[in-house]
Design a protein around this motif. Structure first.
Motif, PDB file in Angstrom:
ATOM      1  N   ARG A 180       3.474  -2.860  -4.700  1.00 54.28           N
ATOM      2  CA  ARG A 180       4.688  -2.621  -5.506  1.00 54.28           C
ATOM      3  C   ARG A 180       4.574  -1.390  -6.395  1.00 54.28           C
ATOM      4  O   ARG A 180       5.576  -0.827  -6.805  1.00 54.28           O
ATOM      5  CB  ARG A 180       4.989  -3.835  -6.404  1.00 54.28           C
ATOM      6  CG  ARG A 180       5.711  -4.987  -5.730  1.00 54.28           C
ATOM      7  CD  ARG A 180       4.755  -5.900  -5.044  1.00 54.28           C
ATOM      8  NE  ARG A 180       5.366  -7.151  -4.610  1.00 54.28           N
ATOM      9  CZ  ARG A 180       4.718  -8.055  -3.885  1.00 54.28           C
ATOM     10  NH1 ARG A 180       3.478  -7.828  -3.510  1.00 54.28           N
ATOM     11  NH2 ARG A 180       5.311  -9.163  -3.539  1.00 54.28           N
ATOM     12  N   LEU A 210      -2.225 -10.273  -3.122  1.00 54.57           N
ATOM     13  CA  LEU A 210      -0.769 -10.387  -2.988  1.00 54.57           C
ATOM     14  C   LEU A 210      -0.114  -8.992  -3.001  1.00 54.57           C
ATOM     15  O   LEU A 210       0.980  -8.803  -2.515  1.00 54.57           O
ATOM     16  CB  LEU A 210      -0.242 -11.244  -4.147  1.00 54.57           C
ATOM     17  CG  LEU A 210       1.241 -11.566  -4.236  1.00 54.57           C
ATOM     18  CD1 LEU A 210       1.735 -12.283  -2.994  1.00 54.57           C
ATOM     19  CD2 LEU A 210       1.532 -12.416  -5.464  1.00 54.57           C
ATOM     20  N   HIS A 251      -5.824  -6.308   2.697  1.00 55.25           N
ATOM     21  CA  HIS A 251      -5.302  -7.648   2.434  1.00 55.25           C
ATOM     22  C   HIS A 251      -6.040  -8.681   3.275  1.00 55.25           C
ATOM     23  O   HIS A 251      -6.466  -9.725   2.776  1.00 55.25           O
ATOM     24  CB  HIS A 251      -3.795  -7.687   2.735  1.00 55.25           C
ATOM     25  CG  HIS A 251      -3.241  -9.064   2.768  1.00 55.25           C
ATOM     26  ND1 HIS A 251      -3.097  -9.785   3.931  1.00 55.25           N
ATOM     27  CD2 HIS A 251      -2.833  -9.902   1.774  1.00 55.25           C
ATOM     28  CE1 HIS A 251      -2.612 -10.978   3.654  1.00 55.25           C
ATOM     29  NE2 HIS A 251      -2.437 -11.068   2.357  1.00 55.25           N
ATOM     30  N   ARG A 300      -8.105 -11.931   1.805  1.00 59.97           N
ATOM     31  CA  ARG A 300      -7.506 -13.245   2.076  1.00 59.97           C
ATOM     32  C   ARG A 300      -8.482 -14.096   2.902  1.00 59.97           C
ATOM     33  O   ARG A 300      -8.630 -15.284   2.676  1.00 59.97           O
ATOM     34  CB  ARG A 300      -6.160 -13.069   2.792  1.00 59.97           C
ATOM     35  CG  ARG A 300      -5.479 -14.402   3.076  1.00 59.97           C
ATOM     36  CD  ARG A 300      -4.022 -14.239   3.455  1.00 59.97           C
ATOM     37  NE  ARG A 300      -3.528 -15.467   4.032  1.00 59.97           N
ATOM     38  CZ  ARG A 300      -2.399 -16.083   3.716  1.00 59.97           C
ATOM     39  NH1 ARG A 300      -1.604 -15.589   2.810  1.00 59.97           N
ATOM     40  NH2 ARG A 300      -2.047 -17.194   4.300  1.00 59.97           N
ATOM     41  N   ALA A 307      -1.214 -18.512  -9.227  1.00 62.55           N
ATOM     42  CA  ALA A 307      -0.336 -18.931  -8.118  1.00 62.55           C
ATOM     43  C   ALA A 307      -0.514 -20.420  -7.844  1.00 62.55           C
ATOM     44  O   ALA A 307       0.405 -21.086  -7.375  1.00 62.55           O
ATOM     45  CB  ALA A 307      -0.673 -18.131  -6.861  1.00 62.55           C
ATOM     46  N   THR A 357       3.697 -22.165  -9.940  1.00 63.65           N
ATOM     47  CA  THR A 357       4.741 -22.429  -8.954  1.00 63.65           C
ATOM     48  C   THR A 357       4.925 -23.932  -8.713  1.00 63.65           C
ATOM     49  O   THR A 357       6.044 -24.434  -8.649  1.00 63.65           O
ATOM     50  CB  THR A 357       4.324 -21.779  -7.632  1.00 63.65           C
ATOM     51  OG1 THR A 357       2.960 -22.154  -7.406  1.00 63.65           O
ATOM     52  CG2 THR A 357       4.416 -20.278  -7.689  1.00 63.65           C
ATOM     53  N   THR A 408      11.088 -12.244  -4.127  1.00 64.40           N
ATOM     54  CA  THR A 408       9.905 -11.394  -4.053  1.00 64.40           C
ATOM     55  C   THR A 408      10.355  -9.989  -3.675  1.00 64.40           C
ATOM     56  O   THR A 408      11.531  -9.779  -3.357  1.00 64.40           O
ATOM     57  CB  THR A 408       8.847 -11.947  -3.091  1.00 64.40           C
ATOM     58  OG1 THR A 408       7.660 -11.160  -3.242  1.00 64.40           O
ATOM     59  CG2 THR A 408       9.275 -11.893  -1.632  1.00 64.40           C
ATOM     60  N   ARG A 443       9.256  -5.998  -1.801  1.00 66.39           N
ATOM     61  CA  ARG A 443       8.396  -5.121  -1.012  1.00 66.39           C
ATOM     62  C   ARG A 443       8.855  -3.695  -1.268  1.00 66.39           C
ATOM     63  O   ARG A 443       9.963  -3.476  -1.778  1.00 66.39           O
ATOM     64  CB  ARG A 443       8.534  -5.398   0.496  1.00 66.39           C
ATOM     65  CG  ARG A 443       8.088  -6.780   0.940  1.00 66.39           C
ATOM     66  CD  ARG A 443       6.568  -6.916   0.936  1.00 66.39           C
ATOM     67  NE  ARG A 443       6.184  -8.204   1.497  1.00 66.39           N
ATOM     68  CZ  ARG A 443       6.031  -9.332   0.788  1.00 66.39           C
ATOM     69  NH1 ARG A 443       6.229  -9.322  -0.519  1.00 66.39           N
ATOM     70  NH2 ARG A 443       5.672 -10.443   1.391  1.00 66.39           N
ATOM     71  N   SER A 455      10.857 -20.505   1.025  1.00 60.12           N
ATOM     72  CA  SER A 455      10.284 -20.663  -0.319  1.00 60.12           C
ATOM     73  C   SER A 455       8.812 -20.294  -0.409  1.00 60.12           C
ATOM     74  O   SER A 455       8.313 -20.018  -1.498  1.00 60.12           O
ATOM     75  CB  SER A 455      10.480 -22.093  -0.808  1.00 60.12           C
ATOM     76  OG  SER A 455      11.837 -22.265  -1.082  1.00 60.12           O
ATOM     77  N   SER A 493       7.727 -17.748   1.385  1.00 62.03           N
ATOM     78  CA  SER A 493       7.775 -16.427   1.983  1.00 62.03           C
ATOM     79  C   SER A 493       7.560 -16.525   3.502  1.00 62.03           C
ATOM     80  O   SER A 493       7.727 -17.612   4.082  1.00 62.03           O
ATOM     81  CB  SER A 493       6.748 -15.504   1.308  1.00 62.03           C
ATOM     82  OG  SER A 493       6.920 -14.180   1.719  1.00 62.03           O
ATOM     83  N   HIS A 524       2.003 -12.423   3.987  1.00 61.54           N
ATOM     84  CA  HIS A 524       1.723 -12.978   2.655  1.00 61.54           C
ATOM     85  C   HIS A 524       2.201 -14.419   2.511  1.00 61.54           C
ATOM     86  O   HIS A 524       2.310 -14.924   1.380  1.00 61.54           O
ATOM     87  CB  HIS A 524       2.352 -12.094   1.569  1.00 61.54           C
ATOM     88  CG  HIS A 524       1.696 -10.761   1.484  1.00 61.54           C
ATOM     89  ND1 HIS A 524       0.562 -10.535   0.738  1.00 61.54           N
ATOM     90  CD2 HIS A 524       1.978  -9.587   2.101  1.00 61.54           C
ATOM     91  CE1 HIS A 524       0.185  -9.275   0.881  1.00 61.54           C
ATOM     92  NE2 HIS A 524       1.036  -8.676   1.708  1.00 61.54           N
ATOM     93  N   CYS A 541       2.505 -18.029   1.755  1.00 60.92           N
ATOM     94  CA  CYS A 541       1.719 -18.672   0.699  1.00 60.92           C
ATOM     95  C   CYS A 541       0.455 -19.349   1.238  1.00 60.92           C
ATOM     96  O   CYS A 541       0.514 -20.215   2.101  1.00 60.92           O
ATOM     97  CB  CYS A 541       2.594 -19.711  -0.007  1.00 60.92           C
ATOM     98  SG  CYS A 541       1.676 -20.638  -1.237  1.00 60.92           S
TER      99      CYS A 541
END
Ligand code: HEM
Length: 406
Positions: free
Chosen positions: A65, A83, A90, A94, A240, A244, A290, A292, A343, A345, A349, A351
């Motif tokens: 971002r 994230l 990534h 992850r 996270a 949430t 969210t 991008r 919800s 995503s 990414h 969840c």
């Protein structure tokens, strides 16, 4: 700079207006109908299910971002968690934690989650009232993620405060991000770093059976993770892993109390709890949006997307798209799960903790429907958090006539 920005259009101002927190769905419906929509230079809003679902899976959409032309607070790479990273970086980070959230591992936590939730219901509801957010929705997921990571639960008040300060920065770059919010977040991040550095040092010296110890020991191509990599990963998981889920529990309890016929179905068959969780995720998404950043020129429908544009995904609007969900504003736990909500995503990414969140909340709702006698919403007992993105009650007070033993 924010001062140079053109005025925020009416629909966006309406969405960000704190007066609409209680029911943002009329604004979201309007924005979905206009989607794809460019309200400001540098910003494209997507609210239709098909558009969001495709663009979230599109590798031309970057999660970094801080590359955005609109981004008010560019952050350096050293504070970025995965994230905010794109493949292959990534994938690397992850992969290091994915095992801890694998189906079998998560399922093995069920008895412990059941035990924690039962205790919370019994100690709170003995008094005849339950403040759902403080008595249940915060402590349950926070305790679970603390135990997974190996963080002392006694420190929960500190962690909760720092985490709440960070969560406010998750609101998208619309309107003004108050200076207070960014200063508090920077302070909270610094405190988290100090806190985790100490724990990491302890675990390097004396490893235990927890995720922090695991992260201090994993090797990749003969190299270990440095403290900074571990700290940002822990902060991501801790944050996270509960902010949430808190909202999902609050939104679920509220939806059930407001729809007694659906609550009766759950009471008659507590095995419906997972179906309730899915419908609440669709009906009142705990993560509403969210973003991008477009890497290259592209097009969504008839709207051009330029490199550096922020693409804002209105997940809560997509989940109520009438093209996918008939009568989308109706809360119906018997809906066919065939068309999946966004919800958690979609794409790279998606969840990491979706399975854990689903399990925690299904257990909480099953106990909510079996343990409490006549739970009812206290008039005036509901207020919403000020966050636009992480949506849920700040306070949700219910009265009960008693609590059955578990
Ligand atoms: C109801 C609860 C939850 C909701 C609604 C939720 C929602 C989301 C969403 C929407 C994303 C992706 C954001 C994006 O695409 O930009 C995400 C990512 C993530 N979530 Fe969750 N989450 C929940 C619970 C959890 C839990 C319990 C954990 C456990 C640790 C967790 C860990 C993560 C992580 C690590 C990511 C980043 C994944 C990546 O970038 O590869 N979440 N979550």
């Amino acid at each position: 700079m924010q001062a140079d920005r053109p005025p925020v259009p009416e629909e966006i101002a309406e969405l960000t207006d704190p007066g609409n927190r209680e029911d943002p769905y009329p604004c979201l419906d309007k924005l979905r109908e206009r989607s794809p929509y460019r309200p400001l230079p540098g910003l494209v809003v997507l609210g239709r299910h098909a558009q969001c679902s495709a663009a979230l899976r599109d590798p031309a959409m970057s999660a970094a971002r801080d590359r955005a032309n609109l981004s008010p607070t560019p952050r350096g790479p050293r504070t970025r968690n995965f994230l905010h990273l794109d493949p292959p970086e990534h994938t690397r980070y992850r992969r290091l934690v994915v095992g801890a959230f694998a189906r079998r591992k998560v399922d093995s936590l069920a008895p412990r989650i059941h035990e924690i939730a039962t205790d919370l219901f019994q100690s709170a509801a003995d008094s005849g009232t339950l403040e759902v957010v403080d008595d249940l929705a915060y402590p349950l997921p926070l305790r679970v993620i603390c135990e997974l990571l190996g963080v002392p639960f006694e420190d929960r008040r500190l962690l909760q405060d720092w985490s709440a300060a960070l969560s406010e920065t998750l609101d998208p770059p619309l309107g003004q991000t108050a200076a207070r919010v960014t200063t508090e977040a920077a302070r909270a991040r610094a405190r988290f770093v100090g806190y985790f550095q100490k724990l990491i040092k302890e675990r390097r010296n004396a490893p235990r059976d927890d995720l922090i110890s695991h992260l201090t020991q994993v090797e990749e191509n003969g190299q270990r993770l440095d403290d900074n990599d571990i700290v940002v990963t822990c902060v991501l998981l801790l944050n996270a892993g509960h902010e949430t889920t808190v909202n999902l529990i609050g939104n679920a309890v509220l939806a059930l109390l407001r729809h007694p016929e659906q609550f009766d179905r759950l009471r008659a068959d507590p095995a419906l709890a997972p179906a309730v969780v899915e419908e609440v995720l669709r009906y009142d998404a705990p993560v509403q949006m969210t973003t991008r950043v477009a890497r290259e020129h592209g097009r969504v429908g008839d709207t051009e997307v330029h490199p550096g544009d922020t693409v804002l995904f209105l997940l809560g609007a997509a989940n109520r798209d009438p093209e996918v969900y008939p009568d989308p504003g109706r809360f119906d736990i018997g809906r066919s799960p065939a068309a999946s909500h966004l919800s958690f995503s979609a794409g790279t990414h998606f969840c990491l903790g979706a399975g854990l969140a689903r399990l925690e909340v299904a257990i909480a709702l099953e106990l909510f429907s079996t343990l409490l006698v006549q739970p009812r919403l206290r008039p005036g007992g509901l207020t919403y958090k000020r966050n636009l993105n992480l949506r849920g009650p700040e306070r949700l007070l219910i009265d009960v006539d008693g609590v059955r033993s578990g």
